[in-house]
Design an enzyme around this catalytic site. Sequence first.
Site, mmCIF file in Angstrom:
data_model
loop_
_atom_site.group_PDB
_atom_site.id
_atom_site.type_symbol
_atom_site.label_atom_id
_atom_site.label_comp_id
_atom_site.label_asym_id
_atom_site.label_seq_id
_atom_site.Cartn_x
_atom_site.Cartn_y
_atom_site.Cartn_z
ATOM 1 N N SER A 52 0.700 -0.960 -0.263
ATOM 2 C CA SER A 52 0.399 -0.264 0.262
ATOM 3 C C SER A 52 1.261 1.197 0.110
ATOM 4 C CB SER A 52 -1.100 0.152 0.934
ATOM 5 O OG SER A 52 -0.087 0.062 2.379
ATOM 6 N N TYR A 53 2.080 1.413 -0.154
ATOM 7 C CA TYR A 53 2.880 3.002 -0.024
ATOM 8 C C TYR A 53 3.170 2.977 -1.169
ATOM 9 C CZ TYR A 53 4.051 1.235 4.599
ATOM 10 O OH TYR A 53 4.937 0.346 6.161
#
Length: 329
Positions: A52-53
């Site tokens: 998700s980064y």
Amino acid sequence: MQYRKFGHTGLTVSNLCLGTMTFGLQIDEAMSTQILDKATDAGVNFIDTANSYPLGGGAQMAGRTEEIIGRWLKGKRQRFIVATKAVSQVGPAPWDKGASRKHLLDAIDASLERLGTDYVDLYQLHYDDRDTPLDETLDALDTIVRSGRVRYIGVSNFLAYRLAKALGRADLRGLARFVSVQPRYNLLFRQIERELLPLAEEEHLAVIPYNPLAGGLLTGKHKGDAPPPEGRFTGGKSGAMYQERYWHEREFTTIEALKKVVDEAGVALSTASIAWVLANPAVTSAIIGASRPEQLTATLAAADMTLDAGLKAKLDELTHEYRWGDAQR
């Protein structure tokens, strides 16, 4: 750099781990590469990321950080321990998040493609998905481990009782077992000392704390009587989250007291703060980050620092109230 056994496994990692959640948004790829080079040149062999980064980029940017790391890793994959995570929202569909069998099996394949590798050393649940039966999650992770796509599994942001339950279910059913936990831990957030760290020690789990500098507050460079500067404490949901965690009068008062103590000892506050985390016998490797390579100098120094017993006792005393959370504020 010091190296430690990763819980009860045969794996050995550096006692500092490079966190990468700002790569691709707050920090461009060129600067991210410089930070990776500086950390690994100093002996860091452990890199932590998530599908998700970059943090704050939303689902539309999810995976960009893994792509940056993948390009940097090309030709040197075997030199590093690479950890990533899943569970956070990474796409528009309702099943593009969580710890369901569908999402985890899809997520690991997508992470491997972005990272340019056929395996991940450590695959972690980014947080506890209460909407998915725990047994379903454990079954999916066991499938992934047995397929060879992942060497070890761990959790992040789990309460102690939920982690204990997961370990018990995995043992009962003969499934792959969590070997690590990644909690928030620093001088201004010590709640995990009460239950999670004792559980980790009893179960021989590796502990890889994030936020050892409280989002940068424990560098001592911020002032509570001024608005937060551009960076970690500003911009969208992530900025609001960090302000809620740390941007309070009590925390700034504590930091001033900490600065006085470490200044008298001739140690940088950031170095002492990370050395304090590493001094806990339950901790395996502290996750550090930076916006620029030069910011790593003080934090990397903590890897080989033995915190003076007297100084540690003073730091413990000044922050004892943070073992109890907001209820004691």
